[in-house]
Design a protein around this motif. Structure first.
Motif, PDB file in Angstrom:
ATOM      1  N   TRP A 109     -11.306   4.911  -3.393  1.00  0.00           N
ATOM      2  CA  TRP A 109     -11.095   3.516  -4.451  1.00  0.00           C
ATOM      3  C   TRP A 109     -11.080   2.357  -3.371  1.00  0.00           C
ATOM      4  CZ3 TRP A 109      -7.126   1.447  -7.079  1.00  0.00           C
ATOM      5  CH2 TRP A 109      -7.250  -0.119  -8.174  1.00  0.00           C
ATOM      6  N   LEU A 110      -9.459   2.641  -3.208  1.00  0.00           N
ATOM      7  CA  LEU A 110      -9.003   1.871  -1.896  1.00  0.00           C
ATOM      8  C   LEU A 110      -9.395   1.122  -1.424  1.00  0.00           C
ATOM      9  CD1 LEU A 110      -5.395   3.293  -1.867  1.00  0.00           C
ATOM     10  CD2 LEU A 110      -5.540   1.434  -2.722  1.00  0.00           C
ATOM     11  N   GLY A 111     -10.374   1.733  -0.127  1.00  0.00           N
ATOM     12  CA  GLY A 111     -10.937   1.118   0.581  1.00  0.00           C
ATOM     13  C   GLY A 111     -12.473   0.418  -0.250  1.00  0.00           C
ATOM     14  N   ARG A 112     -13.261   1.329  -0.791  1.00  0.00           N
ATOM     15  CA  ARG A 112     -14.632   0.749  -0.925  1.00  0.00           C
ATOM     16  C   ARG A 112     -13.942  -0.945  -1.940  1.00  0.00           C
ATOM     17  NH1 ARG A 112     -15.641   4.875  -4.867  1.00  0.00           N
ATOM     18  NH2 ARG A 112     -15.240   3.653  -7.036  1.00  0.00           N
ATOM     19  N   GLU A 113     -13.020  -0.952  -2.820  1.00  0.00           N
ATOM     20  CA  GLU A 113     -13.017  -1.858  -3.630  1.00  0.00           C
ATOM     21  C   GLU A 113     -12.384  -2.840  -3.307  1.00  0.00           C
ATOM     22  OE1 GLU A 113     -14.814  -2.837  -6.360  1.00  0.00           O
ATOM     23  OE2 GLU A 113     -15.835  -0.563  -6.484  1.00  0.00           O
ATOM     24  N   GLY A 114     -11.965  -2.850  -1.340  1.00  0.00           N
ATOM     25  CA  GLY A 114     -11.132  -3.726  -0.958  1.00  0.00           C
ATOM     26  C   GLY A 114      -9.799  -3.985  -1.316  1.00  0.00           C
ATOM     27  N   GLU A 115      -9.026  -2.855  -1.789  1.00  0.00           N
ATOM     28  CA  GLU A 115      -7.961  -3.147  -3.081  1.00  0.00           C
ATOM     29  C   GLU A 115      -6.612  -2.143  -1.749  1.00  0.00           C
ATOM     30  OE1 GLU A 115      -6.127  -3.702  -5.715  1.00  0.00           O
ATOM     31  OE2 GLU A 115      -8.131  -4.682  -6.315  1.00  0.00           O
ATOM     32  N   VAL A 116      -6.079  -1.811  -0.757  1.00  0.00           N
ATOM     33  CA  VAL A 116      -5.934  -1.551   0.286  1.00  0.00           C
ATOM     34  C   VAL A 116      -4.593  -3.124   0.616  1.00  0.00           C
ATOM     35  CG1 VAL A 116      -5.185  -0.873   2.359  1.00  0.00           C
ATOM     36  CG2 VAL A 116      -7.326  -0.158   1.235  1.00  0.00           C
ATOM     37  N   SER A 117      -5.558  -3.756   1.248  1.00  0.00           N
ATOM     38  CA  SER A 117      -3.995  -5.064   1.048  1.00  0.00           C
ATOM     39  C   SER A 117      -4.017  -5.789   0.532  1.00  0.00           C
ATOM     40  CB  SER A 117      -5.131  -6.619   1.650  1.00  0.00           C
ATOM     41  OG  SER A 117      -6.150  -6.578   0.461  1.00  0.00           O
ATOM     42  N   ASN A 118      -3.835  -5.921  -1.283  1.00  0.00           N
ATOM     43  CA  ASN A 118      -2.961  -5.635  -2.287  1.00  0.00           C
ATOM     44  C   ASN A 118      -1.746  -4.413  -2.810  1.00  0.00           C
ATOM     45  OD1 ASN A 118      -4.618  -7.964  -2.798  1.00  0.00           O
ATOM     46  ND2 ASN A 118      -6.014  -6.845  -4.502  1.00  0.00           N
ATOM     47  N   LEU A 119      -2.457  -3.538  -2.496  1.00  0.00           N
ATOM     48  CA  LEU A 119      -1.699  -2.038  -1.826  1.00  0.00           C
ATOM     49  C   LEU A 119      -0.444  -2.140  -1.278  1.00  0.00           C
ATOM     50  CD1 LEU A 119      -2.217   1.158  -3.994  1.00  0.00           C
ATOM     51  CD2 LEU A 119      -1.666   1.286  -0.706  1.00  0.00           C
ATOM     52  N   LEU A 120      -1.216  -3.041  -0.063  1.00  0.00           N
ATOM     53  CA  LEU A 120       0.473  -2.901   0.814  1.00  0.00           C
ATOM     54  C   LEU A 120       1.332  -3.949   0.545  1.00  0.00           C
ATOM     55  CD1 LEU A 120      -1.828  -2.231   3.840  1.00  0.00           C
ATOM     56  CD2 LEU A 120      -0.395  -0.242   2.861  1.00  0.00           C
ATOM     57  N   ARG A 121       0.329  -5.124   0.095  1.00  0.00           N
ATOM     58  CA  ARG A 121       1.303  -6.685  -0.207  1.00  0.00           C
ATOM     59  C   ARG A 121       2.220  -6.730  -1.058  1.00  0.00           C
ATOM     60  NH1 ARG A 121       0.744  -9.106  -4.083  1.00  0.00           N
ATOM     61  NH2 ARG A 121      -0.981  -8.299  -4.861  1.00  0.00           N
ATOM     62  N   ARG A 122       1.838  -5.515  -2.401  1.00  0.00           N
ATOM     63  CA  ARG A 122       3.305  -4.980  -2.991  1.00  0.00           C
ATOM     64  C   ARG A 122       4.038  -3.990  -2.517  1.00  0.00           C
ATOM     65  NH1 ARG A 122      -1.497  -4.078  -5.983  1.00  0.00           N
ATOM     66  NH2 ARG A 122      -1.596  -5.929  -7.814  1.00  0.00           N
ATOM     67  N   ALA A 123       3.860  -3.131  -2.120  1.00  0.00           N
ATOM     68  CA  ALA A 123       4.612  -2.285  -1.179  1.00  0.00           C
ATOM     69  C   ALA A 123       5.573  -2.903  -0.286  1.00  0.00           C
ATOM     70  CB  ALA A 123       4.437  -0.913  -0.181  1.00  0.00           C
ATOM     71  N   ARG A 124       4.958  -3.861   0.652  1.00  0.00           N
ATOM     72  CA  ARG A 124       6.560  -4.758   1.180  1.00  0.00           C
ATOM     73  C   ARG A 124       6.946  -5.392   0.637  1.00  0.00           C
ATOM     74  NH1 ARG A 124       1.116  -5.552   4.345  1.00  0.00           N
ATOM     75  NH2 ARG A 124       1.055  -4.559   6.063  1.00  0.00           N
ATOM     76  N   ALA A 125       6.505  -6.097  -0.649  1.00  0.00           N
ATOM     77  CA  ALA A 125       7.319  -6.834  -1.693  1.00  0.00           C
ATOM     78  C   ALA A 125       8.462  -5.440  -1.898  1.00  0.00           C
ATOM     79  CB  ALA A 125       6.542  -7.224  -2.433  1.00  0.00           C
ATOM     80  N   ARG A 126       8.066  -4.410  -2.281  1.00  0.00           N
ATOM     81  CA  ARG A 126       8.802  -3.527  -2.890  1.00  0.00           C
ATOM     82  C   ARG A 126       9.913  -3.043  -2.509  1.00  0.00           C
ATOM     83  NH1 ARG A 126      10.973  -2.570  -7.791  1.00  0.00           N
ATOM     84  NH2 ARG A 126      11.748  -0.506  -8.381  1.00  0.00           N
ATOM     85  N   ARG A 127       9.639  -2.965  -0.606  1.00  0.00           N
ATOM     86  CA  ARG A 127      10.755  -2.621  -0.095  1.00  0.00           C
ATOM     87  C   ARG A 127      12.156  -3.503   0.069  1.00  0.00           C
ATOM     88  NH1 ARG A 127      10.289  -1.191   6.123  1.00  0.00           N
ATOM     89  NH2 ARG A 127      12.533  -2.123   6.077  1.00  0.00           N
ATOM     90  N   ALA A 128      11.319  -4.397   0.302  1.00  0.00           N
ATOM     91  CA  ALA A 128      12.690  -6.266   0.157  1.00  0.00           C
ATOM     92  C   ALA A 128      13.656  -5.881  -1.329  1.00  0.00           C
ATOM     93  CB  ALA A 128      11.773  -7.411   0.247  1.00  0.00           C
ATOM     94  N   ILE A 129      12.974  -6.029  -2.694  1.00  0.00           N
ATOM     95  CA  ILE A 129      13.397  -5.509  -3.981  1.00  0.00           C
ATOM     96  C   ILE A 129      14.375  -4.241  -4.003  1.00  0.00           C
ATOM     97  CG2 ILE A 129      13.096  -5.362  -5.808  1.00  0.00           C
ATOM     98  CD1 ILE A 129      10.281  -6.840  -5.871  1.00  0.00           C
ATOM     99  N   VAL A 130      13.517  -3.360  -3.374  1.00  0.00           N
ATOM    100  CA  VAL A 130      14.582  -2.016  -3.642  1.00  0.00           C
ATOM    101  C   VAL A 130      15.724  -1.867  -2.917  1.00  0.00           C
ATOM    102  CG1 VAL A 130      14.803  -0.001  -2.744  1.00  0.00           C
ATOM    103  CG2 VAL A 130      12.731  -1.178  -4.050  1.00  0.00           C
TER     104      VAL A 130
END
Length: 373
Positions: free
Chosen positions: A337-358
């Motif tokens: 689903w991540l790949g098919r719907e093009g959601e990978v970039s959104n997932l990674l964007r949030r994950a990078r931001a989450r690292r900074a917040i953590v």
């Protein structure tokens, strides 16, 4: 005896465009319709085909309105893609072909097939460029053909594939059975034992590097640089409505700051929470787990994905994890689903931001000497 119902097929494409030399798409659609409707199984006609040529939009309605109605009725949508977006109605920024494909995908992506008729037409308007970018970005093309025979062969193969998929889906039970085999073994376990089995199966299915804080997992999507994610893995060993099962997990992202050191040492991003759920999951349950209604919650075959863009928390709830096979299936469907719907970039964007917040939370706690729970 009552008539046997037929699968309704819709062809979506331009009409006057000439392809494969000097053949109009109208000619091809009429010929393809005749061939598809000529198919017989045991003397019965399994398909009926709708094309614009046979049923123009009724008075007082636009062509697009008529097309969208047909999409809602169609069991299978076959798109003959030339790269042209089609004419635009009123002040619309997208063409009719683009709007038809977008609507079909929004309704039921799994019954939509796109065949590229090559060579594609060079863009002649901005909406053509937008349409081609949309198809490319979402990787929608199932097959490419360069002549009439190739088109007919591919179209018939895709239609028969959809026919079989729909039949199998209709015959499949809605949930995985828990009264036999490995699923029954898990059902016999108490909640702690079942949770441990589910976590272990999920870690094995991820094929990453287990740590005390979670699993380091490398995601390598096509067209993007590989990213190392920290996935915090846990399990809800009964229905989410069972408080004793739900409370075993609680709201785990409140302790994400404990992962700050590992994230820095391993140059990983996240964390993202991956929860195996023994039974089904709803969007409202996912939002309650996040503790906010101001979030994105998307239900799909794998379960529910939920994320919010303030603290950049992401939670994946994998449904029907009644045995190791169910865990693997749900995880695979999520990654697809991540790949098919093009959601990978959104997932990674949030994950990078989450690292900074953590990292900021961990640093702040250290500065004031806040004790760990």
């Amino acid at each position: 005896m009552a008539d046997i119902p037929r699968l309704r097929v819709m062809f979506s494409s331009r009409a006057a465009t000439r392809v494969f030399g000097d053949t109009t798409l109208t000619e091809l659609r009429l010929a393809l319709k005749a061939q598809v409707e000529g198919i017989r199984i045991g003397g019965h006609q399994p398909f009926e085909v709708w094309i614009h040529e046979d049923d123009p939009a009724p008075a007082g309605r636009t062509i697009l309105e008529g097309s969208l109605d047909e999409i809602s009725r169609a069991d299978v949508v076959l798109v003959l893609y030339t790269g042209e977006a089609g004419s635009a109605e009123a002040d619309s920024s997208i063409g009719i072909c683009h709007a038809e494909l977008q609507e079909a995908l929004a309704r039921r992506r799994d019954v939509v097939s796109v065949i590229a008729l090559e060579p594609l037409i060079e863009p002649s308007a901005d909406r053509d460029e937008v349409f081609q970018a949309y198809v490319t970005r979402r990787r929608l093309i199932h097959a490419r053909v360069q002549d009439r025979d190739g088109l007919f062969a591919v179209a018939l193969r895709l239609l028969m594939q959809r026919f079989v998929e729909l039949a199998k889906r209709g015959a499949r039970p809605t949930g995985r059975r828990v009264d036999q085999g490995a699923a029954l073994d898990w059902a016999r376990l108490d909640l702690p034992g079942r949770a441990a089995a589910m976590r272990s199966a999920l870690v094995d299915a991820l094929d990453g590097v287990p740590t005390e804080q979670g699993v380091l997992y490398t995601l390598a999507p096509p067209g993007l640089a590989p990213a190392r994610l920290l996935l915090r893995v846990d399990a809800i060993p009964a229905a989410l409505g069972v408080a004793a099962a739900r409370e075993r997990v609680g709201q785990p992202f409140y302790t994400d700051h404990l992962c700050a050191g590992l994230l820095e040492a391993e140059d990983a991003i996240g964390p993202i929470h991956l929860l195996a759920c023994h039974r089904g999951v709803t969007e409202s349950q996912a939002l309650r787990l996040l503790g906010t209604s101001n979030a994105v919650a998307v239900a799909s075959e794998f379960g529910v994905f939920a994320a919010e863009d303030v603290m950049q928390t992401q939670v994946v709830l994998l449904a029907q994890c009644v045995d190791a096979g169910g865990v693997m299936l749900a995880l695979r469907r999520f990654l697809e689903w991540l790949g098919r719907e093009g959601e990978v970039s959104n997932l990674l964007r949030r994950a990078r931001a989450r690292r900074a917040i953590v990292a900021a939370i961990a640093s702040g706690r250290d500065a004031v000497g806040w004790p760990e729970a």
